[in-house]
Design a protein around this motif. Sequence first.
Motif, short mmCIF file in Angstrom:
data_model
loop_
_atom_site.label_atom_id
_atom_site.label_comp_id
_atom_site.label_asym_id
_atom_site.label_seq_id
_atom_site.Cartn_x
_atom_site.Cartn_y
_atom_site.Cartn_z
N VAL A 20 -5.62 13.57 -44.66
CA VAL A 20 -6.35 13.40 -45.91
C VAL A 20 -7.18 14.65 -46.23
N VAL A 21 -7.58 15.37 -45.19
CA VAL A 21 -8.32 16.61 -45.42
C VAL A 21 -7.46 17.62 -46.16
N PHE A 22 -6.21 17.75 -45.75
CA PHE A 22 -5.32 18.73 -46.36
C PHE A 22 -4.87 18.28 -47.75
N TYR A 23 -4.64 16.97 -47.92
CA TYR A 23 -4.27 16.48 -49.24
C TYR A 23 -5.41 16.69 -50.24
N GLY A 24 -6.62 16.37 -49.81
CA GLY A 24 -7.76 16.61 -50.69
C GLY A 24 -7.95 18.07 -51.00
N LEU A 25 -7.77 18.93 -49.99
CA LEU A 25 -7.90 20.37 -50.20
C LEU A 25 -6.84 20.88 -51.17
N ALA A 26 -5.64 20.29 -51.12
CA ALA A 26 -4.59 20.69 -52.05
C ALA A 26 -5.01 20.42 -53.49
N LEU A 27 -5.65 19.27 -53.73
CA LEU A 27 -6.15 18.97 -55.07
C LEU A 27 -7.19 20.00 -55.50
N CYS A 28 -8.06 20.37 -54.58
CA CYS A 28 -9.08 21.37 -54.87
C CYS A 28 -8.44 22.72 -55.20
N VAL A 29 -7.43 23.11 -54.45
CA VAL A 29 -6.77 24.40 -54.67
C VAL A 29 -6.16 24.48 -56.06
N VAL A 30 -5.57 23.38 -56.52
CA VAL A 30 -4.92 23.36 -57.83
C VAL A 30 -5.94 23.53 -58.96
N PHE A 31 -7.11 22.92 -58.81
CA PHE A 31 -8.04 22.85 -59.93
C PHE A 31 -9.20 23.82 -59.85
N VAL A 32 -9.51 24.38 -58.69
CA VAL A 32 -10.77 25.11 -58.56
C VAL A 32 -10.86 26.31 -59.50
N ILE A 33 -9.77 27.05 -59.69
CA ILE A 33 -9.83 28.22 -60.56
C ILE A 33 -9.94 27.81 -62.04
#
Length: 879
Positions: free
Chosen positions: A586-599
């Motif tokens: 779940v840590v990596f799945y959540g981080l993937a969502l962050c990577v897509v949207f953070v910029i």
Amino acid sequence: MGGQTEKPVAQVHETEDQDGTRVPTQRIDELDAEKSEAGSNVEPFSYQEDDEQDLHRHIRTDLNVTEDDLLEAKELASRYTLEEVRDIMVRIYRIHSRDPNFPTPVVQKISAFLKNEDIFEHPESHQHLISEMKLEAALVTSNSPYAEVRAVVSNKDDPTTPSSTLRSWAIGLLFSALLAFVNQLFDIRQPAIRVMANVAQLLAYPIGKAAERWLPDAGFTLFGIQHSLNPGPFTRKEHMLITIMANVAYNTPYTNYIIWVQYLPQYFHQPYAAHFAYQILIALATNFIGYGMAGICRRFLVYPSYCVWPASLVTIALNTAFHTPGNPPVMGPFGKIWRISRANFFYLMFGAMFIWFWFPNYIFTSLSKFNWISWILPNHRDLNVITGINNGLGLNPFPTWDWNVLLWDSADPLMVPFFSTLNRFIGAFVSMWIVLAFWYKNVYNTGYLPINTNRVYDNTANLYNISRAIDERGHLDPDKYASYSPPYLGAGNVVIYMFFFGIYTSTLTYAILYHRNEIFMGFKALFTSFRKKTPLEDNNILDVHNRLMKSYKEVPEWWYMLCLAGAIALGVGGIAGWDTHTSPGVVFYGLALCVVFVIPVGIIKAMTGIEVTLNVLAEFIGGSWVDGNALAMNYFKSFGYVTCAHAVWFSNDLKLAHYVKIPPRQTFSAQMVATLVSTFVCIGVLNFQMLNIHDVCTEDAPHKLTCPGVNTFFTASVLWGTVGPKKVFGHQGQYSEMLIGFPLGVVVVVFFWLLNKKFPHWAWTRQIHPVAIMYGGIVWAPYNMSYIWPSVPIAYVSWIYLKTRYVGLWSKYNFVLSAAWSCGIAISGIIIFFSLQYTGTEFKWWGNEVSEQGCEDDSCNYKILGPGEYFGPRIGEFS
């Protein structure tokens, strides 16, 4: 540009800036791509052979520059060649052609300049135009292209000015611990009290000056560097470093909500959540993942000049008011000359707001929610639904006399650009009619419920009782759920979910269409930064602040990568080390969502002051992925939504340091240590609250520690994690049509992008920000138009009237006024709370009761159920 082949680039020339640095300019042999971006419908810009005075007047108007800015740029302009100006303007146009903060007349002039080949073939016939372009190129490269940045941020720097001193660290860590302690202690109180970083910034100045006056010049030498208790005058860089430390420390860890709902018996009752190691691991993980992401993304969110970060300008304005000795007079309306200094103006406005806030906050609270129309007919349903502030849609021309109401979403009209405020208002106004239509047409049975509530109801129009649908483990019980009720939302709440879905797709679409080139260049710079020798990217070298920051050692990429990897390891350890019924993935799945949207989210926040939060999307995805497991959904939300939010907040702090020229490695250390200290303090206070406060988070809790935020979090956990989005928004869910928001977000952005591309000479289309419009649709439940509308005329007066006509006055006082009023509210609110509200001292009279009568006290619904009736599908027809 996207979809075109790369043009050949010739050699790089250099010109010398006023600060002595060499500014490279790039020779572009062909401008076809830039011309196509300008469009074939651009009307030719006409230029008259005015005298020099008229030229300066036009430029001052176009770029909103002061006379001092203009004089500073003249010398540099005289040294530019035509080819250098052309190359600078190519890059300026590429970066700022769709930037709503960049002056539209300047964009049009640059476009006309680049399209006119006769200028470069026969320059002797266009000397006036060339002189104007030289001067505008010099203004953009010698200072910020934005008047709001020039107003508070200096384009000079002294690298010998200390920032990381013993006293700055001592004061900074003191406030970090103090703010963390107070905010965590009262976070669960109703109403909560929060001490913001601006309070620490305000109090740090007299403490720093006292240390300067009374501490001895004694210290020690470490690694060849002398560290003294009193290295000299208390500097603006020390002050800002303290503010940055307070900025990262005042927010309590979001994971504390998870701990509360896990541990307490009235929620999920999982005793292992009291383990200190578990608590600190997941708290540190979410915080420091945010740092890692912010550091990696700084080439997208910090270095570009178009990333203005409006909120940071107010912070710097307060810093400037205290540390700027000069006091030039400025012209104001009615021919009045303003001679008051920034510092004295701050003290005057601070004192005025400190006194005034006692009225709407305690003495005459109806001034805060000034629902005067409702006073006429307090029991009239339709009048109160449309104009009411407590339970209505707030369509009121004079809805408040409380400045704090306008700050509810970090949307200070003096801080946020006018185009952002206006676009948000447009979105709110349009969506208001959808809310009204839903309610009056009883769409989704919303007529039985309050029109603008954020609560969840059952089919009897009572609050949804979660305990009637779950088992003893907190998991969904299908039989109990089928015999109870589906969850129902009010009209305003239904509409905001549609716009929430739309804002996520509009954010990604906007980033691709409007900022694809900048994002590509950022990734290119990120990849090349891993090499040993990396020159500063060409586009960013135009920005004077990037050039000044070259004097300091950059933070290596591997520092942030190590921080990110360590934080991920902490998160995995926290989830895998205890019986969480959740995969560490779940840590990596959540981080993937962050990577897509953070910029994309960061760029929008930096340009407009509007922050797109991922909470609803994280709940939607997480609830669908782990259907029936509320705890796993909460972890996904924490590592997806919270880490992205932290990355954006920390990027704002990095921009603060960038503007004030604090060495990046000192900023990195200050952020890390302050966050570490505040996290441990918050977890310590959390354990005290859980283990030592009897009946905490219940109606019988002492000192009003009833945990309203925790209760809301628990409700969201069960609805999204236990009941799950499939039953609410799925194929057979009662709100599945609201998923139309996803394609709607794409359509809105593409429409305005095509409109701007088809008619680039329409100045108003550059001021339309589709994401800000979509953001206006999520203001409802429980907020309404009364929180949005008053900002529009105030922002117009500040950003349009004063900024264009009296730029000197605006530059000197606008952000100082914003800081003064915010600090006045904060200090006044703290004193009122602890001296009167905390002790239960009430002030009862008509002015404190009139706003809570009739439908504004107990909402009036469109439809009423009879005894024993319920709405929606019959029992047994849903599951």
